[in-house]
Each structure stands twice: as C-alpha cells, then as structure tokens.
Design an enzyme around this catalytic site. Sequence first.
Site, PDB file in Angstrom:
ATOM      1  N   CYS A   1      59.095  56.127  42.343  1.00  0.00           N
ATOM      2  CA  CYS A   1      60.251  56.010  43.221  1.00  0.00           C
ATOM      3  C   CYS A   1      60.416  57.382  43.843  1.00  0.00           C
ATOM      4  CB  CYS A   1      61.510  55.614  42.451  1.00  0.00           C
ATOM      5  SG  CYS A   1      62.969  55.605  43.507  1.00  0.00           S
TER       6      CYS A   1
ATOM      7  N   CYS B   1      64.296  58.435  44.288  1.00  0.00           N
ATOM      8  CA  CYS B   1      65.173  58.710  43.136  1.00  0.00           C
ATOM      9  C   CYS B   1      64.403  58.401  41.856  1.00  0.00           C
ATOM     10  CB  CYS B   1      66.480  57.956  43.224  1.00  0.00           C
ATOM     11  SG  CYS B   1      66.357  56.235  43.694  1.00  0.00           S
ATOM     12  N   SER B   2      64.741  57.336  41.191  1.00  0.00           N
ATOM     13  CA  SER B   2      64.088  57.079  39.913  1.00  0.00           C
ATOM     14  C   SER B   2      64.120  55.595  39.592  1.00  0.00           C
ATOM     15  CB  SER B   2      64.792  57.853  38.809  1.00  0.00           C
ATOM     16  OG  SER B   2      66.151  57.455  38.790  1.00  0.00           O
ATOM     17  N   CYS B   3      64.106  54.744  40.614  1.00  0.00           N
ATOM     18  CA  CYS B   3      64.139  53.306  40.370  1.00  0.00           C
ATOM     19  C   CYS B   3      62.950  52.927  39.488  1.00  0.00           C
ATOM     20  CB  CYS B   3      64.098  52.539  41.687  1.00  0.00           C
ATOM     21  SG  CYS B   3      65.530  52.916  42.722  1.00  0.00           S
TER      22      CYS B   3
END
Lengths: 214, 107
Positions: free
Chosen positions: A119, A122-124
Amino acid sequence: MSEHTHDHGHDHDHPHPNQPDIDSEPMGYYQLMGSALGELLIEKGVITADELRAAIENVDSRSPEGGAKVVAKAWTDPEYKARLLENGTAAVDELGIDMPATHLVVVENTDKVHNVIVCTLCSCYPRMLLGLPPDWYKAHAYRSRVVREPRAVLKEFGTELADDVEIRVHDSTADMRYLVLPRRPDGTEGMSEEELVELVSRDCMIGVTLPRSS
Amino acid sequence: MRGPHDLGGLPAGSVDLSEHEHGFWEKRIDGIRLLLADKQRRLISVDEMRRGIEALGKEAYDKLNYYERWTASVTGVMLEKGVITADELGRKIAEIEERDKARFEDD
C-alpha cells in the site's frame, strides 16, 4: 494482556485502565493522548470499558493463521479456490472471516506470474486474514521501492525468482485489499490441509517470500 | 503536488526487516478506532482517518511513528466532530501525565 499491578509503596485508589506494556519509561505525548482519548470516550459513554477491552482482544486475536487456512483450503479444494479467486470476500466469509466494507482480491501465483502486495499511500492490508501488518510493510523503504524495483526488494527478503517470471505488484486501497495465493510447493502432494497450513507464512501471502516446502 | 504519504516510486534505502511486538498503547488506539468506526457509532470512516493522517504535514508525517499518526488522526477527527473538546483533552492529558509521573515517585 496481564493485569497491571502496582508495587510502589503507597496505596491509591485511582484506576489505571490504560497502562502501557512497558512501565519503565514515562508515557510519551501520543501515548498520553491515546490514553486520554480512551478515557474521555468511556466517561462520555461513547464506548464502554468492556467494549474497548473486547476490541483490543479482537486486534490481538487476528493472526496470519486465518490467511494460512484460506490458502491451504484453496490448495486442496479446487472448487473453493475457484470461488476464492472469483470473490475473495465471500470465500473467506465461508471460513468465518468477516471483512466488512472491504473488497478482497486474491491473486494467484503461477510458474509464470508472481504477485506482491503493497500500500504505497498508507498501510492497507488484509488484517482480518494476516493480523497487524509488520513494520516494514508500513515503512517508507518498502512502500517507495517495491513498485519500482520489486526484484531488488524481494532479494532483500531472500527471495530470488527466475528471470522469466513476471512480477505483478498490487497497490492496495482503503476499500480493496489483496491476498497472495502462493503456489503449492512441490513434494507436498501427500500432505493434509492441516499440515499445509503450517507451510504458509504471513510473508508468502504478502508475496515477499515463498511458502516452505516442508 | 505529492503529499508526504504518497511514497510509491520514490528512491529509498533498504528495507528494515526488524519487527516489534505491538505495545498496549498501539493496540488500544487500534481498538478505539475499530469501535468508533463500527456500525453502531460510525464516528470515523477510513477516509476520514486517512485525511487526518495525510493532513499532518510532511514534518510530522515523517517524524511520528505509525500509531502516533493514528492517534493524532483519530483524536483530531473526534475534536472536529465535537465528540470531545480541546479543553477536555488537555485536562485529561495533564491528569494522566500526573498519574503516570506518580509511578516514578516511590517512597
């Protein structure tokens, strides 16, 4: 989570609902802010202390084992695999894994194609299947580089793929999460679904490594 | 213009493979966010959460660690929506800080 206990020489009656794990240092500013937010929300009745405890347990309870079970089932049940590739969200729901408000796309590794997920924004991450993401998944280096030089990044994980294998990097979004379905390792034909679960690591479902073969 | 969160394709160093056990404060903000986002409450959406993080600006984005950014964003959205006030938050932070300091003032 252990109960917080005190042994510092005086009695006090104020509650300590939100102690950090590591008690050896004063709380940092953002730990204080998070603790204050939690207490205020409880005082205002927006959430209850019991709900918060249960939510933290829920965060704690998710692990890559959920994803590994999905992968092992797909390896042993061709019809399940077809459903998984067709509609990941519905197929993992069959195994009791609820992914509310997100669409799960399962991408299959073959001898010609290797998939990796990231991602960049972000950090999905499919947390319901893999637990909390590792630090490197959230860090600048991985997010920046894996879309530009995936082979070099995979090498840092000890993964070297043949030159004729195409690498596809999938960039997740808030609403769409990916899971890599690794190739079932050669020589595992006689293994049961339960034994296969043990071969499937978190990192091979992100696509940065390959499953163990024994 | 590229925001501080928009990292895809930028040059960067090697991947640091070290991991850490998540601390209680990290799981707590995660749990708070889960509750605030659930169907019963709907007080923060994924998009509001992300906007809060992306609005931190480059300096804070780079300086804060992951769950610090989450804490800043969730708290910011609750302030915006008037679920809590800045005054309440300030007082509560001071109160908890005092309590926390008391742990080091033994005997």
